[in-house]
Design a protein around this motif. Structure first.
Motif, PDB file in Angstrom:
ATOM      1  N   PRO A  23       0.774  -0.927  -0.061  1.00 13.32           N
ATOM      2  CA  PRO A  23      -0.142  -0.193   0.444  1.00 13.32           C
ATOM      3  C   PRO A  23       0.449   1.151  -0.066  1.00 13.32           C
ATOM      4  O   PRO A  23       0.773   1.944  -0.427  1.00 13.32           O
ATOM      5  CB  PRO A  23      -0.975   0.299   0.922  1.00 13.32           C
ATOM      6  CG  PRO A  23      -0.791  -1.279   1.487  1.00 13.32           C
ATOM      7  CD  PRO A  23       0.361  -1.857   1.012  1.00 13.32           C
ATOM      8  N   ASP A  24       2.257   1.718   0.563  1.00 11.82           N
ATOM      9  CA  ASP A  24       2.715   2.525   0.755  1.00 11.82           C
ATOM     10  C   ASP A  24       3.063   2.960  -1.145  1.00 11.82           C
ATOM     11  O   ASP A  24       3.079   3.807  -1.313  1.00 11.82           O
ATOM     12  CB  ASP A  24       4.371   2.112   1.625  1.00 11.82           C
ATOM     13  CG  ASP A  24       3.788   2.387   2.375  1.00 11.82           C
ATOM     14  OD1 ASP A  24       2.614   2.244   3.412  1.00 11.82           O
ATOM     15  OD2 ASP A  24       4.784   1.927   3.581  1.00 11.82           O
ATOM     16  N   LEU A  25       3.375   1.407  -1.504  1.00 13.90           N
ATOM     17  CA  LEU A  25       4.140   2.187  -2.937  1.00 13.90           C
ATOM     18  C   LEU A  25       2.830   2.544  -3.639  1.00 13.90           C
ATOM     19  O   LEU A  25       3.173   3.481  -4.619  1.00 13.90           O
ATOM     20  CB  LEU A  25       4.205   0.363  -3.767  1.00 13.90           C
ATOM     21  CG  LEU A  25       5.548  -0.037  -3.945  1.00 13.90           C
ATOM     22  CD1 LEU A  25       6.271  -1.311  -3.647  1.00 13.90           C
ATOM     23  CD2 LEU A  25       6.774   1.282  -3.383  1.00 13.90           C
ATOM     24  N   THR A  26       1.755   2.163  -4.210  1.00 17.30           N
ATOM     25  CA  THR A  26       0.062   2.559  -4.008  1.00 17.30           C
ATOM     26  C   THR A  26       0.616   4.145  -3.846  1.00 17.30           C
ATOM     27  O   THR A  26       0.008   4.712  -5.154  1.00 17.30           O
ATOM     28  CB  THR A  26      -0.613   1.792  -3.700  1.00 17.30           C
ATOM     29  OG1 THR A  26      -0.603  -0.073  -4.187  1.00 17.30           O
ATOM     30  CG2 THR A  26      -2.170   1.916  -4.068  1.00 17.30           C
ATOM     31  N   LYS A  27      -0.038   4.107  -2.454  1.00 18.13           N
ATOM     32  CA  LYS A  27       0.353   5.609  -2.406  1.00 18.13           C
ATOM     33  C   LYS A  27       1.209   6.327  -2.921  1.00 18.13           C
ATOM     34  O   LYS A  27       0.683   7.637  -3.108  1.00 18.13           O
ATOM     35  CB  LYS A  27       0.644   5.798  -0.242  1.00 18.13           C
ATOM     36  CG  LYS A  27      -1.208   6.309  -0.141  1.00 18.13           C
ATOM     37  CD  LYS A  27      -0.398   6.244   1.545  1.00 18.13           C
ATOM     38  CE  LYS A  27      -1.011   4.899   2.154  1.00 18.13           C
ATOM     39  NZ  LYS A  27      -0.511   5.021   3.660  1.00 18.13           N
ATOM     40  N   LEU A  28       2.643   5.675  -3.177  1.00 20.51           N
ATOM     41  CA  LEU A  28       3.082   6.836  -3.738  1.00 20.51           C
ATOM     42  C   LEU A  28       2.887   7.578  -4.949  1.00 20.51           C
ATOM     43  O   LEU A  28       3.184   7.976  -5.318  1.00 20.51           O
ATOM     44  CB  LEU A  28       4.942   6.199  -3.502  1.00 20.51           C
ATOM     45  CG  LEU A  28       5.713   7.065  -4.031  1.00 20.51           C
ATOM     46  CD1 LEU A  28       5.884   8.112  -2.440  1.00 20.51           C
ATOM     47  CD2 LEU A  28       6.745   6.003  -3.611  1.00 20.51           C
ATOM     48  N   GLU A  29       2.451   6.210  -6.160  1.00 25.49           N
ATOM     49  CA  GLU A  29       1.905   5.946  -7.266  1.00 25.49           C
ATOM     50  C   GLU A  29       1.265   7.346  -7.568  1.00 25.49           C
ATOM     51  O   GLU A  29       0.994   7.785  -9.306  1.00 25.49           O
ATOM     52  CB  GLU A  29       1.597   4.690  -7.779  1.00 25.49           C
ATOM     53  CG  GLU A  29       2.168   4.376  -8.809  1.00 25.49           C
ATOM     54  CD  GLU A  29       1.974   2.637  -8.549  1.00 25.49           C
ATOM     55  OE1 GLU A  29       1.977   1.959  -9.779  1.00 25.49           O
ATOM     56  OE2 GLU A  29       0.813   2.296  -8.221  1.00 25.49           O
ATOM     57  N   GLU A  30       0.165   7.245  -6.540  1.00 29.68           N
ATOM     58  CA  GLU A  30      -0.844   8.213  -7.068  1.00 29.68           C
ATOM     59  C   GLU A  30      -0.472   9.661  -6.340  1.00 29.68           C
ATOM     60  O   GLU A  30      -1.141  10.462  -6.929  1.00 29.68           O
ATOM     61  CB  GLU A  30      -1.887   7.663  -5.376  1.00 29.68           C
ATOM     62  CG  GLU A  30      -3.138   6.317  -5.235  1.00 29.68           C
ATOM     63  CD  GLU A  30      -3.407   6.475  -5.142  1.00 29.68           C
ATOM     64  OE1 GLU A  30      -3.190   6.433  -3.954  1.00 29.68           O
ATOM     65  OE2 GLU A  30      -4.134   4.915  -5.025  1.00 29.68           O
ATOM     66  N   ARG A  31       0.917   9.663  -6.242  1.00 29.17           N
ATOM     67  CA  ARG A  31       1.596  11.253  -5.952  1.00 29.17           C
ATOM     68  C   ARG A  31       0.514  11.935  -5.549  1.00 29.17           C
ATOM     69  O   ARG A  31      -0.133  13.573  -5.609  1.00 29.17           O
ATOM     70  CB  ARG A  31       1.350  11.669  -7.893  1.00 29.17           C
ATOM     71  CG  ARG A  31       2.245  11.517  -8.197  1.00 29.17           C
ATOM     72  CD  ARG A  31       3.384  11.479  -8.777  1.00 29.17           C
ATOM     73  NE  ARG A  31       4.255  10.432  -8.694  1.00 29.17           N
ATOM     74  CZ  ARG A  31       5.142  10.817  -8.193  1.00 29.17           C
ATOM     75  NH1 ARG A  31       5.778  11.616  -8.616  1.00 29.17           N
ATOM     76  NH2 ARG A  31       6.042   9.077  -7.530  1.00 29.17           N
ATOM     77  N   ILE A  32       0.085  11.878  -3.518  1.00 26.16           N
ATOM     78  CA  ILE A  32      -0.337  12.257  -2.624  1.00 26.16           C
ATOM     79  C   ILE A  32       0.396  13.759  -2.659  1.00 26.16           C
ATOM     80  O   ILE A  32       0.061  14.787  -2.455  1.00 26.16           O
ATOM     81  CB  ILE A  32      -0.271  11.670  -1.849  1.00 26.16           C
ATOM     82  CG1 ILE A  32      -1.796  11.038  -1.786  1.00 26.16           C
ATOM     83  CG2 ILE A  32      -1.270  12.573  -0.417  1.00 26.16           C
ATOM     84  CD1 ILE A  32      -2.131   9.206  -1.303  1.00 26.16           C
ATOM     85  N   ASN A  33       1.706  13.590  -2.278  1.00 22.76           N
ATOM     86  CA  ASN A  33       2.975  14.467  -2.267  1.00 22.76           C
ATOM     87  C   ASN A  33       3.734  14.383  -3.142  1.00 22.76           C
ATOM     88  O   ASN A  33       3.843  13.493  -4.583  1.00 22.76           O
ATOM     89  CB  ASN A  33       3.218  14.777  -0.993  1.00 22.76           C
ATOM     90  CG  ASN A  33       3.556  13.011   0.011  1.00 22.76           C
ATOM     91  OD1 ASN A  33       3.923  12.315  -0.954  1.00 22.76           O
ATOM     92  ND2 ASN A  33       2.977  13.231   0.846  1.00 22.76           N
ATOM     93  N   ASN A  34       5.167  15.031  -2.837  1.00 28.59           N
ATOM     94  CA  ASN A  34       6.555  15.486  -3.699  1.00 28.59           C
ATOM     95  C   ASN A  34       7.323  14.591  -3.195  1.00 28.59           C
ATOM     96  O   ASN A  34       8.569  14.692  -3.852  1.00 28.59           O
ATOM     97  CB  ASN A  34       6.192  17.160  -4.180  1.00 28.59           C
ATOM     98  CG  ASN A  34       7.050  17.302  -5.998  1.00 28.59           C
ATOM     99  OD1 ASN A  34       7.414  15.999  -6.580  1.00 28.59           O
ATOM    100  ND2 ASN A  34       8.005  18.098  -5.280  1.00 28.59           N
ATOM    101  N   ASN A  35       7.003  13.608  -1.986  1.00 30.94           N
ATOM    102  CA  ASN A  35       7.820  13.394  -1.841  1.00 30.94           C
ATOM    103  C   ASN A  35       8.429  11.925  -2.639  1.00 30.94           C
ATOM    104  O   ASN A  35       7.498  11.140  -3.533  1.00 30.94           O
ATOM    105  CB  ASN A  35       7.848  12.324  -0.322  1.00 30.94           C
ATOM    106  CG  ASN A  35       7.402  13.274   1.121  1.00 30.94           C
ATOM    107  OD1 ASN A  35       7.064  14.413   0.730  1.00 30.94           O
ATOM    108  ND2 ASN A  35       6.774  12.404   1.857  1.00 30.94           N
ATOM    109  N   VAL A  36       9.416  11.124  -2.196  1.00 29.63           N
ATOM    110  CA  VAL A  36      11.094  10.207  -2.714  1.00 29.63           C
ATOM    111  C   VAL A  36      10.906   9.073  -1.494  1.00 29.63           C
ATOM    112  O   VAL A  36      10.655   9.568  -0.753  1.00 29.63           O
ATOM    113  CB  VAL A  36      11.788  10.798  -3.083  1.00 29.63           C
ATOM    114  CG1 VAL A  36      12.815   9.837  -3.697  1.00 29.63           C
ATOM    115  CG2 VAL A  36      11.820  11.906  -4.534  1.00 29.63           C
TER     116      VAL A  36
END
Ligand SMILES: [Zn+2]
Length: 323
Positions: free
Chosen positions: A89-102
């Motif tokens: 789920p962490d990867l999915t959240k990153l994919e959705e571009r909720i913020n500009n984090n790496v």
């Protein structure tokens, strides 16, 4: 906007940060330069960086302490716009571009920190370790590394402790990394594990004949386990003759060779940035990673294939192994 994640599966930035203060002093106050930072990763189009935790040989006696300090350095980086990735789920959240984090994934490069007490594995897992390289160049309690000149015949595979470690990693959901592992160890991993594994930063021995690179037979084993190899940018692992002349095209050459041999599903990127003294021309730091996709397209790789190489393949392994 959802897009395919770009993943670099190996950098030694934490080790460099660990020594940064000392080195800055040694350099007379001159700050050390890094290949990897949040800004450079963003410039390079990299969404996820795997940060390795490597305990240098001289510090092995305090392996767990060094490991904890590097995890602490990584935790501090969360304040600078990195998000620790620990699950699908962490990867999915990153994919959705909720913020500009790496995204950052933590790995152990070698298992010295576990040698005296395998019980620490559970604790390191809770702190966020999601990939473990079973060995570095030397021999440890669990297995043997591929020293750069080691004789294959004299070496051994996984010990009983190594087998136990592998079992525990599999039940926790930690990805096995076979970069630096000797040939017999890789064969044992391929035999024992029921999950895909990775070689986070290794190249093709057929193109550059050093022991750290993978033989064609090993590449076949990797393919049959649905596993993935991350191409290492270290010039000495890219070309044998005149490594200082290595360029980004040599990286493309290894990608092409491996994907021709075992399929495009099994190749990725594992720069080894911040752990290598010299870099190939065109890949001087993480901001240059964006130069790879256009060259792959020129080589005839489709858009989907480029996305797989740039991160999709490693994503597939994480999805299969992590909880
Ligand atoms: Zn390494």
């Amino acid at each position: 906007m959802i897009r395919n994640l770009v993943i670099d599966c190996h950098a030694d930035t934490l080790l460099k940060k660990y020594f940064a203060e000392t080195i800055t002093l040694l350099l007379g106050g001159k700050k050390q330069e890094f290949h990897v930072s949040k800004d450079l990763l963003i410039q390079g189009g990299v969404d996820v960086q795997v940060f390795a935790i490597f305990v240098p040989p001289k510090l092995e006696k305090i392996g767990p302490e060094v490991t904890l300090e590097m995890i602490s350095i990584a935790k501090e980086m969360e304040q600078d716009g990195f998000t620790l990735i620990k699950s699908r789920p962490d990867l999915t959240k990153l994919e959705e571009r909720i913020n500009n984090n790496v995204g950052m994934i933590l790995s152990l490069e070698g298992t010295v920190a576990l040698e005296r007490n395998l019980r620490l594995l559970q604790t390191f897992y809770e702190l966020g370790i999601r990939i473990i390289g079973l060995s570095w160049s030397r021999k440890n309690l669990f297995c043997e590394g591929t020293g750069l000149t080691q004789n294959v015949e004299d070496s051994e595979g996984l010990s009983v402790f190594g087998r136990e470690l592998l079992e525990q990693m599999e039940s926790l959901g930690i990805v096995v990394d076979i970069s630096h592992l000797n040939q017999k160890g890789v064969a044992d991993v391929a035999k024992m594990t029921t999950k895909p594994f990775i070689a986070s930063h290794s190249n093709a021995q057929q193109i550059c004949s050093v022991n750290r690179n993978l033989t064609d037979d090993q590449l076949m084993e990797i393919a049959s386990a649905d596993s993935v190899v991350g191409i290492n940018f270290y010039p000495r692992f890219l070309i044998q003759k005149d490594p200082e002349t290595a360029t980004i095209n040599n990286v493309i050459q290894h990608i092409k060779y491996i994907s021709d041999l075992i399929g495009v599903k099994h190749v990725g990127i594992g720069s080894d940035f911040d752990g290598i003294g010299i870099t190939p021309k065109g890949l001087e730091n993480a901001s240059k990673i964006k130069n790879i996709p256009p060259l792959l397209t020129e080589e005839g790789f489709s858009k989907q294939d480029v996305a797989k190489i740039m991160g999709g393949n490693f994503r597939r392994v994480f999805d299969k192994v992590w909880k």
